[in-house]
Design a protein around this motif. Structure first.
Motif, short mmCIF file in Angstrom:
data_model
loop_
_atom_site.label_atom_id
_atom_site.label_comp_id
_atom_site.label_asym_id
_atom_site.label_seq_id
_atom_site.Cartn_x
_atom_site.Cartn_y
_atom_site.Cartn_z
N ALA A 232 37.98 35.09 38.52
CA ALA A 232 37.71 35.67 37.33
C ALA A 232 37.05 36.91 37.70
CB ALA A 232 37.66 35.15 36.44
N SER A 233 36.09 37.12 38.85
CA SER A 233 34.93 37.70 38.45
C SER A 233 35.50 38.79 39.11
CB SER A 233 33.85 37.16 39.58
OG SER A 233 33.37 36.06 38.68
N ALA A 234 36.56 38.53 40.56
CA ALA A 234 37.20 39.75 41.22
C ALA A 234 37.85 40.13 40.39
CB ALA A 234 37.93 39.48 42.18
N LEU A 235 39.06 39.84 39.47
CA LEU A 235 39.70 40.55 38.26
C LEU A 235 38.94 41.44 37.20
CD1 LEU A 235 42.49 37.84 37.58
CD2 LEU A 235 42.54 40.02 38.88
N VAL A 236 37.12 41.02 37.12
CA VAL A 236 36.27 41.71 36.21
C VAL A 236 35.70 42.91 36.77
CG1 VAL A 236 34.32 41.23 34.54
CG2 VAL A 236 36.17 39.70 34.35
N LEU B 229 35.69 46.45 35.55
CA LEU B 229 34.46 46.92 35.15
C LEU B 229 34.75 48.59 35.74
CD1 LEU B 229 32.45 44.02 35.48
CD2 LEU B 229 32.28 45.27 33.47
N ILE B 230 34.70 48.47 38.12
CA ILE B 230 34.99 49.55 37.76
C ILE B 230 35.91 51.04 37.69
CG2 ILE B 230 35.89 50.71 40.45
CD1 ILE B 230 34.76 47.89 41.66
N ARG C 184 26.81 51.37 38.07
CA ARG C 184 26.34 50.67 37.10
C ARG C 184 27.17 50.01 36.34
NH1 ARG C 184 23.97 54.49 32.44
NH2 ARG C 184 26.74 54.21 32.27
N GLN C 185 27.87 49.81 36.00
CA GLN C 185 29.51 48.87 35.00
C GLN C 185 29.39 47.43 35.72
OE1 GLN C 185 29.18 49.99 32.11
NE2 GLN C 185 31.67 50.59 31.98
#
Length: 370
Positions: free
Chosen positions: A317-321, A325-326, A346-347
């Protein structure tokens, strides 16, 4: 010692020493880039109409002057045509297929990164041209930004909020020791509640902003009254003084308004339409915000929907988000004409920072409950 070539400011290359192989290679690359940049402007113009089309075609014609300068320097060494730089070719590919404000923003950045500033072979007039071209493209990009700013702002903010808030929510709940079903249900609840809240909030926000702008517009009846004002003792000048003009400027402007009065004379400034256009429509902002929040909030739930659990689900989940975000940060950077990499970092930092806080809190509360 190699003799340095210094072309005059008139772009003329007559009576100059024979160029070195290094200069020939560099000039041929410059020529290829100028040709590619001209093609970009022509491709963009093919997707525009009216004044914007004319401006872009004029920029393409201006690039031909630069092409000719390098042709004159190369002379018999011009050789076979080369391809432009990868960056310029990519810009051309985007211009042919998409056009729009993002390509203009990229073109604005490209004009600002000219190599001519540190090159003695490029005359001062050519460098000045590139600077002015950058400002022309900036103006065209600003028009595009104003047209999409309201909806685009809602879309980017909605997607970013969905990504960060739902990732933080499911990580916090998951870290507390809740079951897989509870985490998944919480994620969908956060998606729906957040999307509805964002949509309603954007509708109210944009509606209120448009109403405030409308309240600033002069009354049509006041515009109609201009023709009947007492030329010697009129209060029209007070209108302009109230808007911030000096007394003398207000008097002069008021006299000009009365002297040139027609049935179509308005007190409102032409910029009023642009201000409303930049804000966007309430429904457009609300719908964009709703769907983009929902799409962003769905991403951190995907691993749980496919049966993953525990740390494996957290990492996926963190990798997908992180990827999402990038992309949103890069989009904002490109559109604003600033560094896409800086905006993306920054995002990413803000999003992961918020998620990390809730994850730690979930661990603490989970340990307390246990």
């Amino acid at each position: 010692m190699t003799e340095t070539h210094s072309p005059p400011d008139s772009f003329s290359s007559s009576n100059v020493p024979a160029p070195t192989p290094k200069q020939i290679k560099k000039w041929r690359n410059y020529l290829a880039d100028e040709q590619a940049e001209g093609a970009v402007y022509r491709d963009l113009a093919s997707r525009k109409t009216g004044e914007e089309r004319e401006i872009l075609l004029a920029l393409a014609d201006a690039e031909k002057r630069h092409e000719q300068h390098w042709r004159d320097l190369l002379g018999p060494h011009i050789g076979k045509p080369l391809k432009g730089s990868k960056r310029t070719r990519m810009l051309g590919w985007l211009a042919r297929r998409f056009g729009g404000v993002f390509v203009l923003a990229l073109a604005q950045q490209a004009e600002g990164r000219t190599a001519y500033e540190a090159d003695a072979d490029a005359p001062a007039k050519m460098l000045a041209d590139e600077r002015i071209h950058g400002e022309v493209v900036r103006g065209l990009a600003t028009r595009g930004r104003q047209r999409i700013s309201g909806t685009f702002r809602a879309a980017i903010f909605g997607a970013n909020d969905g990504l960060v808030s739902n990732l933080a929510l499911i990580l916090g709940i998951g870290a507390s020791g809740a079951s897989h079903g509870t985490v998944l249900l919480s994620g969908f609840a956060g998606l729906l509640a957040g999307a509805l809240s964002m949509g309603a909030g954007e509708y109210v926000s944009v509606s209120s902003q448009r109403e405030l702008l409308a309240a600033e517009n002069p009354s049509p009846k006041a515009s109609q009254a201009i023709g009947d004002l007492d030329v010697d003792q009129n209060e029209l000048a007070l209108v302009y003084r109230a808007r911030g003009m000096s007394s003398n400027d207000a008097e002069t402007h008021a006299k000009n308004m009365i002297a040139n009065f027609t049935a179509h004379t308005k007190l409102a400034e032409d910029a009023e339409h642009d201000k409303h256009e930049a804000v966007g429509t309430a429904w457009g902002a609300a719908i964009s915000s709703f769907f983009f929040f929902a799409s962003g909030a769905l991403i951190p739930i995907l691993p749980y929907m496919f049966g993953l659990d525990g740390l494996q689900a957290v990492w996926v989940a963190s990798a997908l988000v992180g990827v999402a975000l990038i992309l949103t940060g890069t989009s904002v950077g490109v559109l604003s004409g600033s560094s896409p990499l800086r905006r993306a970092i920054r995002q990413l930092a803000i999003g992961f920072g918020a998620a990390a806080v809730t994850y730690v809190l979930g661990l603490l509360f989970g340990a307390t409950i246990a």
